[in-house]
Motif scaffolding. Structure first.
Motif, short mmCIF file in Angstrom:
data_model
loop_
_atom_site.label_atom_id
_atom_site.label_comp_id
_atom_site.label_asym_id
_atom_site.label_seq_id
_atom_site.Cartn_x
_atom_site.Cartn_y
_atom_site.Cartn_z
N ILE A 58 0.84 -1.21 0.00
CA ILE A 58 0.00 0.00 0.00
C ILE A 58 0.88 1.26 0.00
O ILE A 58 0.65 2.19 -0.77
CB ILE A 58 -0.96 0.02 1.22
CG1 ILE A 58 -1.95 -1.14 1.12
CG2 ILE A 58 -1.69 1.35 1.33
CD1 ILE A 58 -2.87 -1.29 2.31
N VAL A 59 1.90 1.26 0.87
CA VAL A 59 2.74 2.47 0.97
C VAL A 59 3.46 2.71 -0.37
O VAL A 59 3.52 3.85 -0.87
CB VAL A 59 3.74 2.34 2.14
CG1 VAL A 59 4.79 3.44 2.10
CG2 VAL A 59 3.00 2.35 3.48
N GLU A 60 3.99 1.64 -0.97
CA GLU A 60 4.71 1.83 -2.24
C GLU A 60 3.77 2.30 -3.35
O GLU A 60 4.17 3.06 -4.22
CB GLU A 60 5.45 0.55 -2.63
CG GLU A 60 6.66 0.37 -1.73
CD GLU A 60 7.48 -0.87 -2.01
OE1 GLU A 60 8.55 -1.00 -1.40
OE2 GLU A 60 7.04 -1.73 -2.81
N ARG A 61 2.51 1.88 -3.29
CA ARG A 61 1.55 2.36 -4.30
C ARG A 61 1.25 3.85 -4.11
O ARG A 61 0.77 4.51 -5.02
CB ARG A 61 0.26 1.52 -4.27
CG ARG A 61 0.51 0.15 -4.89
CD ARG A 61 -0.70 -0.40 -5.55
NE ARG A 61 -1.21 0.42 -6.63
CZ ARG A 61 -2.41 0.27 -7.16
NH1 ARG A 61 -3.21 -0.67 -6.71
NH2 ARG A 61 -2.83 1.05 -8.14
N HIS A 62 1.55 4.37 -2.90
CA HIS A 62 1.41 5.81 -2.66
C HIS A 62 2.73 6.54 -2.90
O HIS A 62 2.88 7.69 -2.47
CB HIS A 62 0.96 6.08 -1.20
CG HIS A 62 -0.49 5.84 -0.95
ND1 HIS A 62 -1.02 4.60 -0.75
CD2 HIS A 62 -1.54 6.70 -0.85
CE1 HIS A 62 -2.33 4.71 -0.54
NE2 HIS A 62 -2.66 5.96 -0.60
N PHE A 69 6.78 4.76 7.79
CA PHE A 69 6.56 4.85 6.34
C PHE A 69 6.51 6.32 5.93
O PHE A 69 6.18 7.19 6.76
CB PHE A 69 5.31 4.08 5.90
CG PHE A 69 4.01 4.57 6.46
CD1 PHE A 69 3.22 5.48 5.78
CD2 PHE A 69 3.55 4.10 7.68
CE1 PHE A 69 2.01 5.91 6.30
CE2 PHE A 69 2.33 4.52 8.21
CZ PHE A 69 1.57 5.44 7.50
N THR A 70 6.88 6.58 4.70
CA THR A 70 6.83 7.95 4.20
C THR A 70 5.66 8.10 3.23
O THR A 70 5.23 7.12 2.61
CB THR A 70 8.12 8.33 3.45
OG1 THR A 70 8.35 7.37 2.43
CG2 THR A 70 9.32 8.39 4.37
N ASN A 95 7.85 4.84 1.17
CA ASN A 95 8.73 3.71 1.54
C ASN A 95 8.44 3.26 2.96
O ASN A 95 7.95 4.06 3.77
CB ASN A 95 10.19 4.16 1.48
CG ASN A 95 10.72 4.11 0.08
OD1 ASN A 95 10.57 3.12 -0.62
ND2 ASN A 95 11.30 5.22 -0.36
N VAL A 96 8.80 2.01 3.25
CA VAL A 96 8.61 1.50 4.62
C VAL A 96 9.97 1.17 5.24
O VAL A 96 10.91 0.81 4.52
CB VAL A 96 7.74 0.21 4.64
CG1 VAL A 96 6.30 0.52 4.39
CG2 VAL A 96 8.25 -0.82 3.66
N PHE A 97 10.06 1.31 6.54
CA PHE A 97 11.32 1.06 7.25
C PHE A 97 11.01 0.38 8.57
O PHE A 97 9.95 0.58 9.14
CB PHE A 97 12.05 2.37 7.60
CG PHE A 97 12.17 3.32 6.46
CD1 PHE A 97 13.23 3.23 5.57
CD2 PHE A 97 11.20 4.30 6.26
CE1 PHE A 97 13.34 4.12 4.51
CE2 PHE A 97 11.29 5.19 5.22
CZ PHE A 97 12.36 5.10 4.34
N CYS A 98 11.99 -0.39 9.05
CA CYS A 98 11.83 -0.97 10.39
C CYS A 98 13.15 -0.88 11.14
O CYS A 98 14.20 -1.24 10.61
CB CYS A 98 11.42 -2.44 10.27
SG CYS A 98 11.55 -3.31 11.83
#
Ligand code: ADP
Length: 272
Positions: A244-248, A266-267, A251-254
């Motif tokens: 979902i985040v990449e479709r927006h 996420f950004t 990026n996601v981070f942990c």
């Protein structure tokens, strides 16, 4: 016979050079695309293998329990109840895997565009937080919200999808923490000013260093034995978050430390 004149280095040779450079570029792009396709195919096959494996265990348990119930050898009411409980629990698990799989396939389908709406980031995340914390699941946790007072940013989001991202991160924060621990939703603007950074921070069990690179993979579950209540889900939650985040265009981070806690971030791009 007509004499062919000697070709001077000219526009044509330059064209040939630039053509060959372009060909090289296209061929390297094709190689990259091919590599990506192979990686996706491998991931898809791994996911099918993992899901078949995950489905087999509850189905076997349900079959054994129903065989026992229909055998005529049920010893006591308690026996009867515990078989029904087992069937209920395993059926719910199967439902969860199937629903998450279907959801993931839907959000991955780029032929279906997102339903983007422009919202004020501070208002959206604040509303999410105050709606979420009335849920009894959070009763035993210290819930915190950190949003800068002067955050005045518009973002274009598919609201139900971003709510799903937050739900998954909040659910995990509860699932992998002990009662009384804290869970924080933090929203900041990145220095570049073009993105906001949203973080869900817990001080739960954390994640072993070697597992962190895999947790966004489909069906990756560290180990059910590690959860405070031995309760993991379908293993698809973080893949859904990432997709979902990449479709927006984010990026996601942990970041996580075993025994100390985790920070999932996420950004999202801001509207200028
Ligand atoms: P699951 O259904 O197993 O929770 P997820 O994709 O949501 O699947 O998470 C993958 C794995 O990442 C989990 O099995 C868990 O080990 C780890 N994980 C996710 N969130 C957290 C968290 N907040 N704290 C510790 N571990 C986490």
């Amino acid at each position: 016979m007509k004499k062919i004149p000697f070709e001077q280095p000219s526009i044509e040779s330059e064209t040939a050079e630039s053509l060959s450079a372009k060909l090289l570029q296209v061929s390297s792009q094709l190689m990259e695309a091919n590599k990506e396709l192979k990686r996706m195919e491998l991931e898809r096959r791994e996911m099918l293998a993992n899901i078949s494996h995950d489905l087999r265990a509850p189905i076997t348990a349900i079959r054994s329990a129903t065989d026992y119930l229909t055998s005529g050898n049920v010893l006591s009411d308690e026996d009867y109840r515990s078989c029904l409980n087992l069937i209920d629990k395993r059926t719910r698990f199967l439902e969860e895997i199937i629903q998450d799989m279907y959801y993931l396939f839907c959000v991955e389908d780029t032929s279906k565009s997102l339903n983007l709406q422009t919202v004020d980031a501070a208002i959206f995340f604040e509303e999410y937080f105050y709606d979420a914390i009335v849920d009894t699941r959070y009763d035993n946790h210290d819930m915190k919200l950190e949003i800068a007072n002067d955050l005045s940013i518009q973002i274009a989001i598919d609201i139900p999808r971003i709510v799903r991202v937050l739900d998954n991160l909040f659910t995990n924060a509860v699932k992998y923490s002990f009662p009384e621990s804290s869970i924080t939703l933090k929203v900041t603007q990145l220095p570049s000013e073009n993105y906001i950074l949203v973080s869900v921070i817990d001080n739960g069990i954390g994640i072993p260093k070697e597992a962190i690179p895999h947790i966004f993979n489909r069906t990756y579950t560290v180990s059910s034995a590690r959860t405070p209540n031995s309760n993991t889900g379908s293993g698809l939650g973080l893949s859904i978050v990432k997709t979902i985040v990449e479709r927006h265009e984010g990026n996601v981070f942990c970041e996580s430390e075993e025994g100390k806690g985790s920070c999932f971030s996420f950004t999202l791009p801001c509207i200028k």
